[in-house]
Scaffold this motif. Structure first.
Motif, PDB file in Angstrom:
ATOM      1  N   ASP A  28      -4.648  17.012  24.489  1.00 45.17           N
ATOM      2  CA  ASP A  28      -4.313  17.963  25.565  1.00 45.17           C
ATOM      3  C   ASP A  28      -5.564  18.396  26.311  1.00 45.17           C
ATOM      4  OD1 ASP A  28      -1.692  17.799  24.909  1.00 45.17           O
ATOM      5  OD2 ASP A  28      -1.605  19.708  23.802  1.00 45.17           O
ATOM      6  N   TYR A  29      -6.645  18.603  25.560  1.00 43.05           N
ATOM      7  CA  TYR A  29      -7.890  19.007  26.219  1.00 43.05           C
ATOM      8  C   TYR A  29      -8.344  17.935  27.204  1.00 43.05           C
ATOM      9  CZ  TYR A  29     -12.647  20.122  27.290  1.00 43.05           C
ATOM     10  OH  TYR A  29     -13.799  20.389  27.989  1.00 43.05           O
ATOM     11  N   VAL A  30      -8.353  16.690  26.747  1.00 41.58           N
ATOM     12  CA  VAL A  30      -8.811  15.583  27.610  1.00 41.58           C
ATOM     13  C   VAL A  30      -7.908  15.454  28.838  1.00 41.58           C
ATOM     14  CG1 VAL A  30      -9.042  13.061  27.725  1.00 41.58           C
ATOM     15  CG2 VAL A  30      -9.987  14.322  25.778  1.00 41.58           C
ATOM     16  N   LYS A  31      -6.594  15.574  28.623  1.00 38.81           N
ATOM     17  CA  LYS A  31      -5.658  15.487  29.751  1.00 38.81           C
ATOM     18  C   LYS A  31      -5.889  16.629  30.746  1.00 38.81           C
ATOM     19  CE  LYS A  31      -1.628  13.162  27.712  1.00 38.81           C
ATOM     20  NZ  LYS A  31      -0.318  13.479  27.103  1.00 38.81           N
ATOM     21  N   SER A  32      -6.189  17.807  30.212  1.00 37.76           N
ATOM     22  CA  SER A  32      -6.381  18.974  31.084  1.00 37.76           C
ATOM     23  C   SER A  32      -7.579  18.805  32.016  1.00 37.76           C
ATOM     24  CB  SER A  32      -6.557  20.254  30.250  1.00 37.76           C
ATOM     25  OG  SER A  32      -7.889  20.319  29.738  1.00 37.76           O
ATOM     26  N   LYS A  33      -8.503  17.921  31.645  1.00 34.43           N
ATOM     27  CA  LYS A  33      -9.698  17.706  32.472  1.00 34.43           C
ATOM     28  C   LYS A  33      -9.471  16.651  33.556  1.00 34.43           C
ATOM     29  CE  LYS A  33     -13.081  19.742  31.455  1.00 34.43           C
ATOM     30  NZ  LYS A  33     -13.467  21.118  31.844  1.00 34.43           N
ATOM     31  N   GLY A  34      -8.292  16.041  33.571  1.00 32.81           N
ATOM     32  CA  GLY A  34      -7.981  15.042  34.596  1.00 32.81           C
ATOM     33  C   GLY A  34      -8.508  13.667  34.248  1.00 32.81           C
ATOM     34  N   LYS A  35      -8.095  12.686  35.034  1.00 30.40           N
ATOM     35  CA  LYS A  35      -8.517  11.310  34.756  1.00 30.40           C
ATOM     36  C   LYS A  35      -9.995  11.105  35.057  1.00 30.40           C
ATOM     37  CE  LYS A  35      -4.714   9.274  33.344  1.00 30.40           C
ATOM     38  NZ  LYS A  35      -4.591   9.488  31.900  1.00 30.40           N
ATOM     39  N   ILE A  36     -10.634  10.292  34.228  1.00 30.03           N
ATOM     40  CA  ILE A  36     -12.033   9.926  34.454  1.00 30.03           C
ATOM     41  C   ILE A  36     -12.041   8.726  35.403  1.00 30.03           C
ATOM     42  CG2 ILE A  36     -14.141   9.052  33.349  1.00 30.03           C
ATOM     43  CD1 ILE A  36     -12.976  10.507  30.737  1.00 30.03           C
ATOM     44  N   LYS A  37     -12.581   8.940  36.590  1.00 33.16           N
ATOM     45  CA  LYS A  37     -12.579   7.855  37.586  1.00 33.16           C
ATOM     46  C   LYS A  37     -13.465   6.720  37.105  1.00 33.16           C
ATOM     47  CE  LYS A  37     -11.998  10.759  41.622  1.00 33.16           C
ATOM     48  NZ  LYS A  37     -12.958  11.856  41.563  1.00 33.16           N
ATOM     49  N   ASN A  38     -12.991   5.501  37.288  1.00 25.55           N
ATOM     50  CA  ASN A  38     -13.762   4.316  36.874  1.00 25.55           C
ATOM     51  C   ASN A  38     -14.184   4.371  35.404  1.00 25.55           C
ATOM     52  OD1 ASN A  38     -13.756   3.355  39.603  1.00 25.55           O
ATOM     53  ND2 ASN A  38     -15.319   4.911  40.011  1.00 25.55           N
ATOM     54  N   GLY A  39     -13.333   4.954  34.582  1.00 26.02           N
ATOM     55  CA  GLY A  39     -13.620   5.044  33.148  1.00 26.02           C
ATOM     56  C   GLY A  39     -13.431   3.696  32.464  1.00 26.02           C
ATOM     57  N   PRO A  40     -13.705   3.632  31.171  1.00 25.40           N
ATOM     58  CA  PRO A  40     -13.580   2.381  30.430  1.00 25.40           C
ATOM     59  C   PRO A  40     -12.116   1.968  30.270  1.00 25.40           C
ATOM     60  CG  PRO A  40     -13.938   4.186  28.912  1.00 25.40           C
ATOM     61  CD  PRO A  40     -14.058   4.760  30.298  1.00 25.40           C
ATOM     62  N   LYS A  41     -11.867   0.664  30.128  1.00 25.72           N
ATOM     63  CA  LYS A  41     -10.481   0.176  30.023  1.00 25.72           C
ATOM     64  C   LYS A  41     -10.171  -0.487  28.687  1.00 25.72           C
ATOM     65  CE  LYS A  41      -8.858   1.715  33.744  1.00 25.72           C
ATOM     66  NZ  LYS A  41      -8.485   3.075  33.326  1.00 25.72           N
ATOM     67  N   LYS A  42     -11.189  -1.141  28.101  1.00 21.02           N
ATOM     68  CA  LYS A  42     -10.991  -1.803  26.807  1.00 21.02           C
ATOM     69  C   LYS A  42     -12.173  -1.437  25.922  1.00 21.02           C
ATOM     70  CE  LYS A  42      -8.352  -5.552  28.875  1.00 21.02           C
ATOM     71  NZ  LYS A  42      -8.319  -6.995  29.183  1.00 21.02           N
ATOM     72  N   VAL A  43     -11.869  -0.673  24.891  1.00 20.60           N
ATOM     73  CA  VAL A  43     -12.939   0.012  24.171  1.00 20.60           C
ATOM     74  C   VAL A  43     -12.905  -0.282  22.672  1.00 20.60           C
ATOM     75  CG1 VAL A  43     -13.909   2.294  23.657  1.00 20.60           C
ATOM     76  CG2 VAL A  43     -12.863   1.865  25.895  1.00 20.60           C
ATOM     77  N   LEU A  44     -14.073  -0.543  22.124  1.00 19.68           N
ATOM     78  CA  LEU A  44     -14.232  -0.647  20.671  1.00 19.68           C
ATOM     79  C   LEU A  44     -15.003   0.577  20.196  1.00 19.68           C
ATOM     80  CD1 LEU A  44     -14.261  -2.121  17.896  1.00 19.68           C
ATOM     81  CD2 LEU A  44     -16.350  -3.289  18.672  1.00 19.68           C
ATOM     82  N   VAL A  45     -14.448   1.313  19.236  1.00 17.16           N
ATOM     83  CA  VAL A  45     -15.150   2.454  18.647  1.00 17.16           C
ATOM     84  C   VAL A  45     -15.435   2.138  17.182  1.00 17.16           C
ATOM     85  CG1 VAL A  45     -15.141   4.937  18.173  1.00 17.16           C
ATOM     86  CG2 VAL A  45     -13.965   4.063  20.211  1.00 17.16           C
ATOM     87  N   ILE A  46     -16.709   2.107  16.826  1.00  8.76           N
ATOM     88  CA  ILE A  46     -17.122   1.831  15.445  1.00  8.76           C
ATOM     89  C   ILE A  46     -17.470   3.186  14.813  1.00  8.76           C
ATOM     90  CG2 ILE A  46     -18.786   0.578  14.003  1.00  8.76           C
ATOM     91  CD1 ILE A  46     -19.166  -1.179  16.735  1.00  8.76           C
ATOM     92  N   GLY A  47     -16.713   3.565  13.780  1.00  5.79           N
ATOM     93  CA  GLY A  47     -16.818   4.929  13.226  1.00  5.79           C
ATOM     94  C   GLY A  47     -15.833   5.831  13.949  1.00  5.79           C
ATOM     95  N   ALA A  48     -14.578   5.343  14.063  1.00  2.46           N
ATOM     96  CA  ALA A  48     -13.611   5.909  15.005  1.00  2.46           C
ATOM     97  C   ALA A  48     -12.707   6.994  14.433  1.00  2.46           C
ATOM     98  CB  ALA A  48     -12.725   4.777  15.536  1.00  2.46           C
ATOM     99  N   SER A  49     -12.878   7.370  13.167  1.00  2.00           N
ATOM    100  CA  SER A  49     -11.830   8.178  12.537  1.00  2.00           C
ATOM    101  C   SER A  49     -12.100   9.668  12.462  1.00  2.00           C
ATOM    102  CB  SER A  49     -11.562   7.635  11.122  1.00  2.00           C
ATOM    103  OG  SER A  49     -12.771   7.569  10.400  1.00  2.00           O
TER     104      SER A  49
END
Ligand code: NAD
Ligand code: NA
Length: 398
Positions: A29-50
């Protein structure tokens, strides 16, 4: 010892502690409340993601930029009546929410330091995503088995040179006392710590990903570092862990060379001190963090992992503007922590810190759902603690 990779699917979602799901929902909800990130990443690998900064990065990419995400982590699912680890539930909750929003999200549970897990990850990228445009490296671990030599390294959290005496808080009782930590007496401990928390594994990941052809043109990668105030320098930045961070930061140059023909780039972001499983393990630092939280909250500038990562993505990595870096080439989102007025007030509180801090510290534990107090907590226990937390809060206000 080689840790066996585990890739079982997530089990029964209804058994997850409600608190974990709510925590993930709040971050989304917090991230959504800040609006879309223009030109943000589309395919992402997160190592240490949990957990910690990793899950916050994953949530930011997915819900701030509609990114498909693959998360790699090392967690335990619930088994034989025993609850799983916090990161397991976080990831299950994340996947549930991502899928409900029509976002691709898959996870690999196993030892990210191993060649085997790197290979599994690459196979999954090839099969499902083709190429990735962002790699977040957010691993924090006390040990590493080297994939080429099989050597087991254990990191140590010690000063270098002289013993360090300062205040610390007992995480379980909240009691503040003095602690003296003896310095490392050999170079091996320093080298071992660098082997675990330095930049070699990040480099290995980027080399393998590149060689497999799964990095997109213009790929970005970011790893996380910490500096902190002078009062923790002996145990953190000038200690063994600081040497590992120096090594991680120096790896940027190596990775930039590797990514040059892809027009790719790598960054280290220096993040704010936050209560996570890894930071709680460092002596002295948790007491500093509890005072820091207090000061930053009073000033209305407190941030958790999600606020930090949303800001990193929106205002730095994907701002579309030239990224501002410090004199050593690092992104600094620890700017508010390091502000002069903040540090002055923390230093003053530090002088006064006694077990008075106990109450405050306990409230922190109850209200910061990322922290280890919430590991494996059952629903009823959660509610008990929440009640206790509200009571403590009202005590503190009076
Ligand atoms: P964390 O403990 O919350 O997260 C660590 C992650 O690494 C988890 O997802 C865990 O599952 C994963 N992991 C650990 N060992 C693994 C293995 N062998 N294989 C696969 N996954 C493994 O840590 P955090 O505090 O979010 O730290 C992430 C990074 O941010 C670290 O580099 C840390 O130094 C840095 N950082 C932390 C702070 C802080 O105060 N917490 C501040 C600045 C920077
Ligand atoms: Na993390």
């Amino acid at each position: 010892m080689i840790i066996k990779p585990r890739t079982r699917g997530f089990i029964c979602l209804t058994s997850h502690p409600e608190g974990t799901l709510q925590n993930i929902k709040n971050q989304i909800d917090y991230v959504k409340s800040k609006g879309k990130i223009k030109n943000g990443p589309k395919k992402v690998l997160v190592i240490g993601a949990s957990t910690g900064f990793g899950i916050a990065s994953r949530i930011t990419a997915a819900f701030g930029s509609d990114a498909a995400t693959i998360g790699v982590f090392f967690e335990k699912p619930a088994a034989e009546g025993k609850p799983g680890t916090a990161g397991w539930y976080n990831s299950a909750a994340f996947e549930k929410e991502a899928h409900a929003s029509g976002l691709y999200a898959k996870s690999i549970n196993g030892d990210a330091f191993s060649d085997e897990i790197k290979k599994q990850t690459i196979d999954l990228i090839k099969k499902d995503l083709g190429q990735i445009d962002l790699v977040v490296y957010s691993l924090a671990s006390p040990r590493r088995t080297h994939p080429k030599t099989g050597v087991n390294y254990a990191s140590v959290l010690k000063p270098i040179g002289q013993p360090f005496t300062n205040k610390t808080v007992d995480f379980h009782t909240g009691v503040v006392s003095d602690i003296t930590i003896n310095p490392v007496d050999n170079d091996e401990d320093i080298q071992n710590t660098i082997a675990v928390m330095g930049g070699e594994d990040w480099k290995f990941w980027m080399e393998d990903l590149k060689e497999a052809g799964v990095l997109a043109e213009g790929v970005k990668t970011v790893a996380y570092s910490y500096i902190g105030p002078e009062l923790t320098y002996p145990i953190y930045r000038n200690g063994t862990i600081g040497k590992a961070k120096d090594d991680l930061e120096a790896t940027v140059t190596t990775i930039n060379k590797l990514l040059k023909d892809l027009n790719g780039i790598s960054y280290v972001s220096v993040n704010k001190a936050l209560v996570t499983q890894s930071s709680s393990a460092i002596p002295v630092v948790p007491l500093y963090i509890s005072l820091l939280y207090k000061v930053m909250k009073q000033k209305g500038i407190h941030e958790g992992c999600i606020e930090q990562m949303q800001r990193l993505f929106a205002e730095s990595l994907y701002s579309g503007e030239k990224i501002s870096l410090d004199e050593k080439g690092r992104i600094r989102i620890d700017d508010l922590e390091m502000r002069e007025d903040v540090q002055k007030e923390v230093a003053a509180l530090w002088e006064q810190a006694t077990t008075q801090v106990k109450k405050y510290w306990q409230i922190q534990l109850l209200h910061h759902k990322e922290d280890i107090a919430f590991k494996s907590i059952s629903k009823s226990k959660w509610e008990d603690q929440k009640l206790a937390g509200d009571t403590l809060k009202s005590v503190q206000r009076t």
